[in-house]
Design a protein around this motif. Structure first.
Motif, PDB file in Angstrom:
ATOM      1  N   HIS A 181      42.168  34.609  46.192  1.00 22.98           N
ATOM      2  CA  HIS A 181      40.741  35.403  46.254  1.00 22.98           C
ATOM      3  C   HIS A 181      39.633  34.536  46.765  1.00 22.98           C
ATOM      4  O   HIS A 181      39.722  33.299  46.397  1.00 22.98           O
ATOM      5  CB  HIS A 181      40.328  36.404  45.215  1.00 22.98           C
ATOM      6  CG  HIS A 181      39.882  35.344  44.023  1.00 22.98           C
ATOM      7  ND1 HIS A 181      41.065  35.252  43.053  1.00 22.98           N
ATOM      8  CD2 HIS A 181      38.972  34.919  43.523  1.00 22.98           C
ATOM      9  CE1 HIS A 181      40.433  34.278  42.135  1.00 22.98           C
ATOM     10  NE2 HIS A 181      39.123  34.271  42.261  1.00 22.98           N
ATOM     11  N   GLU A 237      36.866  38.834  45.176  1.00 23.81           N
ATOM     12  CA  GLU A 237      36.119  39.220  43.871  1.00 23.81           C
ATOM     13  C   GLU A 237      34.609  39.136  44.125  1.00 23.81           C
ATOM     14  O   GLU A 237      33.902  38.015  44.080  1.00 23.81           O
ATOM     15  CB  GLU A 237      36.652  37.980  43.152  1.00 23.81           C
ATOM     16  CG  GLU A 237      36.023  37.865  41.825  1.00 23.81           C
ATOM     17  CD  GLU A 237      36.581  36.547  40.912  1.00 23.81           C
ATOM     18  OE1 GLU A 237      37.326  36.691  39.845  1.00 23.81           O
ATOM     19  OE2 GLU A 237      36.200  35.569  41.257  1.00 23.81           O
ATOM     20  N   HIS A 247      33.256  30.880  45.656  1.00 26.32           N
ATOM     21  CA  HIS A 247      34.349  30.010  45.728  1.00 26.32           C
ATOM     22  C   HIS A 247      35.602  30.674  46.444  1.00 26.32           C
ATOM     23  O   HIS A 247      35.526  31.598  46.691  1.00 26.32           O
ATOM     24  CB  HIS A 247      34.509  29.675  44.000  1.00 26.32           C
ATOM     25  CG  HIS A 247      35.108  31.000  43.408  1.00 26.32           C
ATOM     26  ND1 HIS A 247      34.210  31.899  42.742  1.00 26.32           N
ATOM     27  CD2 HIS A 247      36.317  31.451  43.157  1.00 26.32           C
ATOM     28  CE1 HIS A 247      34.962  32.968  42.231  1.00 26.32           C
ATOM     29  NE2 HIS A 247      36.013  32.759  42.365  1.00 26.32           N
ATOM     30  N   ALA A 271      39.721  30.679  45.738  1.00 22.02           N
ATOM     31  CA  ALA A 271      40.668  30.461  44.498  1.00 22.02           C
ATOM     32  C   ALA A 271      42.046  30.394  44.988  1.00 22.02           C
ATOM     33  O   ALA A 271      42.550  31.285  45.807  1.00 22.02           O
ATOM     34  CB  ALA A 271      40.482  31.811  43.559  1.00 22.02           C
ATOM     35  N   GLU A 324      38.778  27.050  42.871  1.00 22.81           N
ATOM     36  CA  GLU A 324      39.349  27.724  41.463  1.00 22.81           C
ATOM     37  C   GLU A 324      40.914  27.573  41.726  1.00 22.81           C
ATOM     38  O   GLU A 324      41.520  27.768  42.656  1.00 22.81           O
ATOM     39  CB  GLU A 324      39.034  29.076  41.265  1.00 22.81           C
ATOM     40  CG  GLU A 324      39.450  29.658  40.186  1.00 22.81           C
ATOM     41  CD  GLU A 324      39.366  31.373  40.357  1.00 22.81           C
ATOM     42  OE1 GLU A 324      38.135  31.731  40.818  1.00 22.81           O
ATOM     43  OE2 GLU A 324      40.094  32.191  39.522  1.00 22.81           O
TER      44      GLU A 324
HETATM   45 ZN    ZN Z   1      37.565  33.722  41.040  1.00 26.88          ZN
END
Ligand code: ZN
Length: 134
Positions: free
Chosen positions: A7, A54, A78, A80, A128
């Motif tokens: 994500h 997200e 971020h 991921a 992440e």
């Molecule tokens: Zn995340």
């Protein structure tokens, strides 16, 4: 091992208004909302193929997302990666000299173990690792 991008985390000031944008303007369907108390955020999830979005709204002034918004404004926060093992992936990164934000995985949103690498070690991309909790 990294399997795929899981994500993109997107920092927003107003989760409801952002969900409305993704639903009405883009035609995506929000399939989950959750508050992650440890990170002081409210989240909403969308799926785009196998990749998720997200959305993250801070729930407190000392939330990491509040600090990000103050510094950078809204936007991508971020990236991921879905991995077999967050612990193994952290060890590989640490062995390569990467600075870690989290030495051990913690419980993130969407029933996952997660941990972050420090953006100073990753050319500015907050990274992440996440893994399904079984
Ligand atoms: Zn995340």
């Amino acid at each position: 091992m990294i399997q795929q991008i899981d994500h993109l985390g997107i920092a927003v000031r107003n989760l409801d208004a952002s969900v409305e944008y993704y639903e009405n303007a883009l035609g995506l369907h929000c399939h989950g909302r959750e508050e992650v108390a440890s990170q002081k955020v409210k989240t909403a999830f969308f799926s785009v193929g196998e990749v998720h979005l997200e959305l993250l709204e801070p729930t407190a002034e000392d939330s990491p997302i509040a600090k990000f918004l103050e510094k950078n404004g809204e936007g991508i926060h971020h990236v991921a990666f879905k991995v077999d093992s967050v612990s193994d992936q952290l060890k590989q990164a640490a062995d390569a000299g990467v600075r870690l934000i989290h030495e051990v995985p913690f419980e993130g949103a969407a029933n996952k173990w997660v941990a972050f690498l420090h953006p100073k070690s990753t050319q500015g991309v907050l990274t992440e690792f996440c893994q399904e909790r079984s």
